[in-house]
Design a protein around this motif. Structure first.
Motif, mmCIF file in Angstrom:
data_model
loop_
_atom_site.group_PDB
_atom_site.id
_atom_site.type_symbol
_atom_site.label_atom_id
_atom_site.label_comp_id
_atom_site.label_asym_id
_atom_site.label_seq_id
_atom_site.Cartn_x
_atom_site.Cartn_y
_atom_site.Cartn_z
ATOM 1 N N ASP A 1 0.830 -1.203 0.000
ATOM 2 C CA ASP A 1 0.000 0.000 0.000
ATOM 3 C C ASP A 1 0.872 1.264 0.000
ATOM 4 N N ARG A 2 1.942 1.220 0.780
ATOM 5 C CA ARG A 2 2.827 2.371 0.834
ATOM 6 C C ARG A 2 3.491 2.610 -0.525
ATOM 7 N N LYS A 3 3.834 1.539 -1.220
ATOM 8 C CA LYS A 3 4.430 1.685 -2.550
ATOM 9 C C LYS A 3 3.437 2.299 -3.525
ATOM 10 N N HIS A 4 2.175 1.892 -3.426
ATOM 11 C CA HIS A 4 1.162 2.470 -4.313
ATOM 12 C C HIS A 4 1.004 3.964 -4.044
ATOM 13 N N LEU A 5 1.018 4.346 -2.770
ATOM 14 C CA LEU A 5 0.941 5.761 -2.403
ATOM 15 C C LEU A 5 2.126 6.522 -2.989
ATOM 16 N N LEU A 6 3.305 5.983 -2.820
ATOM 17 C CA LEU A 6 4.503 6.631 -3.351
ATOM 18 C C LEU A 6 4.432 6.759 -4.865
ATOM 19 N N ASP A 7 4.033 5.696 -5.539
ATOM 20 C CA ASP A 7 3.955 5.734 -7.006
ATOM 21 C C ASP A 7 2.980 6.807 -7.478
ATOM 22 N N CYS A 8 1.841 6.930 -6.790
ATOM 23 C CA CYS A 8 0.857 7.947 -7.180
ATOM 24 C C CYS A 8 1.429 9.355 -6.997
ATOM 25 N N CYS A 9 2.127 9.565 -5.908
ATOM 26 C CA CYS A 9 2.710 10.889 -5.662
ATOM 27 C C CYS A 9 3.780 11.224 -6.702
ATOM 28 N N VAL A 10 4.591 10.249 -7.057
ATOM 29 C CA VAL A 10 5.648 10.480 -8.052
ATOM 30 C C VAL A 10 5.036 10.739 -9.427
ATOM 31 N N GLU A 11 3.973 10.016 -9.761
ATOM 32 C CA GLU A 11 3.298 10.260 -11.045
ATOM 33 C C GLU A 11 2.765 11.688 -11.115
ATOM 34 N N GLU A 12 2.154 12.147 -10.035
ATOM 35 C CA GLU A 12 1.643 13.517 -10.012
ATOM 36 C C GLU A 12 2.784 14.528 -10.084
ATOM 37 N N GLU A 13 3.901 14.192 -9.438
ATOM 38 C CA GLU A 13 5.065 15.082 -9.494
ATOM 39 C C GLU A 13 5.544 15.251 -10.932
ATOM 40 N N HIS A 14 5.665 14.157 -11.651
ATOM 41 C CA HIS A 14 6.144 14.245 -13.034
ATOM 42 C C HIS A 14 5.113 14.965 -13.923
ATOM 43 N N ARG A 15 3.846 14.827 -13.589
ATOM 44 C CA ARG A 15 2.829 15.553 -14.352
ATOM 45 C C ARG A 15 3.035 17.056 -14.188
ATOM 46 N N LEU A 16 3.285 17.492 -12.951
ATOM 47 C CA LEU A 16 3.502 18.919 -12.714
ATOM 48 C C LEU A 16 4.818 19.396 -13.333
ATOM 49 N N LEU A 17 5.815 18.538 -13.310
ATOM 50 C CA LEU A 17 7.076 18.907 -13.962
ATOM 51 C C LEU A 17 6.868 19.092 -15.461
ATOM 52 N N ASP A 18 6.083 18.193 -16.059
ATOM 53 C CA ASP A 18 5.791 18.308 -17.493
ATOM 54 C C ASP A 18 5.009 19.584 -17.800
ATOM 55 N N GLU A 19 4.253 20.068 -16.812
ATOM 56 C CA GLU A 19 3.490 21.301 -16.991
ATOM 57 C C GLU A 19 4.340 22.550 -16.746
ATOM 58 N N GLY A 20 5.603 22.345 -16.367
ATOM 59 C CA GLY A 20 6.491 23.489 -16.155
ATOM 60 C C GLY A 20 6.403 24.126 -14.789
ATOM 61 N N ARG A 21 5.966 23.367 -13.795
ATOM 62 C CA ARG A 21 5.811 23.942 -12.456
ATOM 63 C C ARG A 21 7.149 24.136 -11.731
ATOM 64 N N ALA A 22 8.197 23.451 -12.151
ATOM 65 C CA ALA A 22 9.471 23.541 -11.448
ATOM 66 C C ALA A 22 10.138 24.892 -11.682
ATOM 67 N N GLY A 23 10.956 25.296 -10.744
ATOM 68 C CA GLY A 23 11.700 26.540 -10.885
ATOM 69 C C GLY A 23 12.988 26.487 -10.083
ATOM 70 N N LEU A 24 13.893 27.379 -10.406
ATOM 71 C CA LEU A 24 15.163 27.461 -9.704
ATOM 72 C C LEU A 24 15.072 28.457 -8.556
ATOM 73 N N LEU A 25 15.875 28.257 -7.550
ATOM 74 C CA LEU A 25 15.968 29.222 -6.459
ATOM 75 C C LEU A 25 16.714 30.471 -6.935
#
Length: 412
Positions: free
Chosen positions: A75-99
């Protein structure tokens, strides 16, 4: 004389040091958690943002296990996988930035010819997405992550980067205690970015602390200024002369000698550099040394004939010879030196550097040799031939980023 940076490599953490992870990770983690909770039929509150941000900089598997210890592994792995998938979705949308200040600092250091690396507790996909998506890969010569071959932790990443760069004269920059621990495990100084993502109560002692990455070049140039101060107080002869840099093993003798030679060249002097550590005999071929008879022990550990040939070779007029010299307090070596610099450091720092230098090479036998043979012999030599009387200067290299110069009485 223009100021430069003496270190030969700078290694950066990624999240919270170069990348503003708070722009995307908390939202990605919340979205992923909502998906996972629905998939698994859980009715529970979502963690707040501090829990998600507390994971930044850690291996995610370990961070999720600490945050959700009650969950079954699957269950914990499924939670982690879902969070990482959402992270990459936001990265693909250009949400990342530099300090702030990252681009300017990377460009400045790269322009100085300093190799730059990244060590991050992330996946290869995440690493590639950020370095490429944020367009900083052109300044980062090498990067390592948990997916890199043969790598299991950040200390291993740094060790591999040092081997790749071919130097140990480097510094690690990060924002979490784990970054500092990985730097110290390799015997490197650490620059702590205190406005990063270190958690409340997370104490991070370091060789230097900065509030923003744009302050890094000023920190790195402190060593250059300290070396210039060494040369000013040393009163370097205007004619041909040999400058010996001596000190205990792992005190930083070789890096100091290299930097002294570089600053003399920058001042317009002709310089010949020698690494006397090449005159050491293979410890496997040397009998156990007796510190009660240090002169004989040194003659067995070091090829004095080879050293004498190199140190007595004629120099061109005005040329300076800078030599990193093991067991340099031996009278036959001292007699060839017009100026003597003694490098020192605290026992704690020497031990840290010893572990860093040899553990990454699988050299436990060499570590034991230094502890059991070299250090006792060096201590016996300092008692018989005190550096306080024989050296012109003592340089405390406990903090490699900011050496501290101490005037010694010097030879008569």
């Amino acid at each position: 004389m223009a100021e430069g940076v003496m270190v030969q490599a700078v290694i950066f953490d990624l999240d919270g040091t170069l990348v503003a992870t708070d722009r995307f990770w908390p939202d990605a983690a919340r979205a992923g958690a909502l998906r996972a909770f629905k998939d698994l039929g859980w009715d529970r509150d979502l963690p707040d943002g501090s829990v998600w941000m507390g994971m930044v900089g850690q291996p995610l598997e370990e961070a999720f296990e600490a945050a959700f210890p009650e969950l079954a592994a699957a269950d914990r792995k499924h939670l982690l996988d879902c969070c990482v998938e959402e992270e990459h979705r936001l990265l693909d949308e250009g949400r990342a930035g530099l300090l702030p200040g990252v681009i300017e600092t990377l460009r400045q250091l790269d322009g100085m010819g300093v190799p730059l690396g990244v060590a991050s507790n992330c996946s290869q996909g995440y690493l590639d997405a950020l370095l490429g998506g944020l367009r900083i890969s052109k300044w980062i010569r090498e990067a390592r992550c948990l997916d890199s071959p043969g790598i299991s932790n950040k200390a291993g990443m740094i060790a591999d980067l040092l081997l790749t760069f071919g130097t140990r004269h480097a510094v690690m920059v990060g924002d979490r205690q784990g970054d500092r621990d990985a730097a110290w495990a390799n015997g490197l100084p650490h620059v702590h970015l205190y406005r990063g993502y270190a958690q409340w109560g997370e104490s991070v002692s370091a060789e230097a602390t900065i509030g923003g990455i744009d302050c890094l070049p000023e920190v790195l140039v402190r060593r250059t200024r300290a070396i210039d101060q060494v040369l000013s107080k040393l009163e370097v002869p205007g004619g041909a002369a040999t400058i010996g840099v001596l000190g205990r093993r792992c005190s930083g003798v070789r890096d100091l000698a290299r930097d002294v030679a570089a600053r003399l060249k920058a001042a317009g002097r002709e310089v010949q550099s020698l690494d006397g550590y090449g005159w050491l005999r293979d410890p496997d071929e040397v009998a156990e040394q007796d510190p009660d008879d240090p002169l004989v022990a040194v003659s067995e550990a070091l090829d004095l004939n080879q050293a004498d040939l190199a140190l007595s070779a004629p120099l061109d007029e005005g040329c300076l010879r800078v030599v990193a010299l093991p067991f340099g307090l031996h009278p036959s070596l001292l007699s060839s030196l017009e100026r003597v610099i003694w490098a020192d450091g605290t026992p704690e720092v020497l031990e840290r550097r010893l572990r860093g230098e040899f553990s990454s090479l699988g050299g436990s036998r060499r570590m034991e040799w230094v502890r059991d043979q070299v250090w006792p012999l060096e201590l016996a030599m300092t008692r018989a031939f005190p550096p306080s009387r024989l050296a012109h200067l003592t340089v405390d290299l406990s903090n490699a980023l900011e050496p501290r110069v101490t005037l010694a009485p010097g030879p008569d």
